[in-house]
Design a protein around this motif. Structure first.
Motif, mmCIF file in Angstrom:
data_model
loop_
_atom_site.group_PDB
_atom_site.id
_atom_site.type_symbol
_atom_site.label_atom_id
_atom_site.label_comp_id
_atom_site.label_asym_id
_atom_site.label_seq_id
_atom_site.Cartn_x
_atom_site.Cartn_y
_atom_site.Cartn_z
ATOM 1 N N GLU A 33 -32.953 -5.951 4.578
ATOM 2 C CA GLU A 33 -32.769 -6.061 3.128
ATOM 3 C C GLU A 33 -33.886 -6.893 2.498
ATOM 4 N N LEU A 34 -34.330 -6.471 1.310
ATOM 5 C CA LEU A 34 -35.349 -7.225 0.573
ATOM 6 C C LEU A 34 -34.710 -8.489 0.011
ATOM 7 N N VAL A 35 -35.258 -9.647 0.385
ATOM 8 C CA VAL A 35 -34.736 -10.917 -0.132
ATOM 9 C C VAL A 35 -35.354 -11.182 -1.503
ATOM 10 N N HIS A 424 -40.952 -3.376 6.520
ATOM 11 C CA HIS A 424 -41.628 -2.926 5.294
ATOM 12 C C HIS A 424 -40.677 -2.270 4.306
ATOM 13 N N GLY A 425 -39.489 -1.883 4.768
ATOM 14 C CA GLY A 425 -38.546 -1.177 3.898
ATOM 15 C C GLY A 425 -38.757 0.319 3.992
ATOM 16 N N TYR A 430 -46.552 2.908 3.692
ATOM 17 C CA TYR A 430 -46.944 2.931 5.106
ATOM 18 C C TYR A 430 -45.911 3.698 5.933
ATOM 19 N N VAL A 431 -44.629 3.483 5.604
ATOM 20 C CA VAL A 431 -43.544 4.164 6.327
ATOM 21 C C VAL A 431 -43.625 5.676 6.082
ATOM 22 N N ALA A 432 -43.855 6.046 4.820
ATOM 23 C CA ALA A 432 -43.992 7.462 4.467
ATOM 24 C C ALA A 432 -45.155 8.097 5.241
ATOM 25 N N GLU A 433 -46.251 7.330 5.359
ATOM 26 C CA GLU A 433 -47.440 7.818 6.059
ATOM 27 C C GLU A 433 -47.140 8.098 7.537
#
Length: 442
Positions: A33-35, A424-425, A430-433
């Motif tokens: 989770e994004l803090v 990274h979420g 970057y994840v999409a890449e």
């Protein structure tokens, strides 16, 4: 500066016993989770990435266009160029004036930008919701003569390169303090393979204290820092990130933290030293080495690491020095390998450096064979969600695919992806890449 310190949704600033100020959770955060996110107060793209990334938004693309004046800064479009002009202008003029002789360090470039930003900033900025840049610790009282000399050299360089282009630069004392503050609180922005993209200050991120068993990780989306939970965080828990590479044994980490950040770490990892035995694994020999032999090999390892770091700094990246670097890695591994197991962190350090040289020389097979030796021990020595482990899987996966080893490539990329979705979420580019790279193999 107007505006009271607010808390950032779900967190608050507090006084941490024995640590000074810190950040704590006021609600529960689950893994991944994004803090919070924090835009950079000031930032600068590293010289080596010019032309590959936009100076303003750090987007990586092939079709950037360059500044007509200095022909050294590159942008996505006119909007990015305009957005960056107030920061780029003094540098642009200085680069034009000095030509080939323009060579301030990245720290000097960043400090110049902070000074320019401070001139036009009267309000608390969005990156200072909890901590103001001017509240940064400088630790001037703890500076040794070596650090003081480096600081003075930076100060002189700032005057030399920027005095004609930035009006009323702060006085000596303020500058000394600012450089010390940036050295203690600055961040390096890295990409998904941990290549250095630039330097920045993120005041709210700097509020977090350090632990060698951190419960959050900082990653970057353009010039914004994102802080995500890598362990369950409960209301009232202090939020800790790590200031250093966690590969090394306790004694080395303590040394590094004391030298760079002026405190002695007392986290659970430093008190229990639970990972030290595995990190310092000794080769299984018929007669085990004496403690003295081990000590002297550790000393040798530390010296060779330092020597390699210096050798790498020489800017003449011609082929002979590269081959010399590779030889240095191989010889040191051979020497240490008489006592240390292959999973020993000092062995891994030299393998990692050797892998870097192979990548630079485009020796893909060499890089791959080092990566294969490194990845398993990395997964043991580092915490569960580690950028070092993710980036190693990523490098390996991309190497495999480049070498037409599809099955292994996809497998490694999936391992990287599993970590990156947390660090990274799921919606990071970057994840999409990486997902695209996996898809392309189907």
């Amino acid at each position: 500066l107007k505006g009271a310190a607010e808390s950032i949704e779900g967190t608050e600033r507090f006084l941490s016993p024995g640590k000074g100020r810190g950040l704590r959770a006021v609600r529960h955060f689950s893994v991944g989770e994004l803090v919070f996110a924090c835009p950079a107060y000031s930032y600068v793209l590293t010289v080596n990435e010019r032309g590959a990334h936009c100076e303003h938004c750090f987007t990586r693309r092939d079709d950037l266009f360059k500044c007509g004046k200095c022909k050294q800064a590159y942008y996505c479009n006119v909007d990015c160029q305009r957005g960056d002009w107030s920061m780029h202008k003094p540098e642009c003029l200085a680069m034009c004036a000095y030509g080939e002789n323009w060579c301030p360090s990245e720290t000097v470039r960043l400090v110049a930008r902070i000074i320019m930003k401070q001139k036009v900033t009267t309000e608390r900025t969005p990156s200072e919701r909890l901590l103001l840049l001017r509240e940064f610790e400088a630790h001037l009282d703890k500076m040794d003569s070596e650090k003081d000399e480096l600081n003075q050299a930076d100060l002189a360089a700032l005057h030399h390169f920027y005095s004609k282009h930035i009006s009323n630069i702060p006085d000596e004392q303020s500058l000394t303090e600012l450089f010390a503050q940036v050295n203690c609180n600055g961040f390096t922005i890295e990409d998904e393979e941990l290549s250095h993209l630039g330097s920045a200050v993120f005041p709210d991120v700097a509020l977090m204290n350090h632990s060698c068993n951190p419960n959050v990780i900082v990653t970057y989306k353009g010039t914004v820092a994102e802080v995500r939970a890598v362990q369950e965080i409960n209301p009232g828990d202090e939020i800790f990130d790590s200031y250093i590479d966690l590969l090394y044994p306790t004694e080395d980490r303590k040394e590094r933290l004391l030298d760079s950040y002026f405190f002695t770490c007392q986290c659970t990892e430093c008190t229990t030293k639970s990972k030290d035995k595995a990190k310092m694994e000794i080769r299984k020999l018929s007669s085990p080495p004496e403690p003295g032999e081990i000590q002297s090999m550790v000393r040798y390892a530390k010296n060779v690491i330092e020597e390699f770091r210096r050798a790498k700094h020489y800017k003449n990246i011609l082929l002979p020095p590269l081959l010399e670097l590779l030889e240095m890695c191989e010889l040191s591994q051979e020497k240490m390998g008489a006592i240390f197991a292959d999973t020993n962190v000092y062995m891994l350090h030299m393998m990692y450096q050797a892998m870097g040289v192979c990548l630079y020389m485009q020796d893909w097979d060499g890089a791959m064979s080092y990566g294969e030796k490194i990845i398993q021990p990395y997964s043991v020595h580092y915490p569960a969600y580690s950028l070092n482990v993710a980036s190693m899987y990523l490098k390996l996966g991309r190497l495999y695919l480049g070498l037409e080893r599809k099955t292994q490539g996809v497998k490694a990329l999936k391992k990287a992806l599993a970590i990156m979705e947390v660090t990274h979420g799921k919606d990071h580019h970057y994840v999409a890449e990486v997902k695209r790279e996996i898809e392309d193999q189907k």
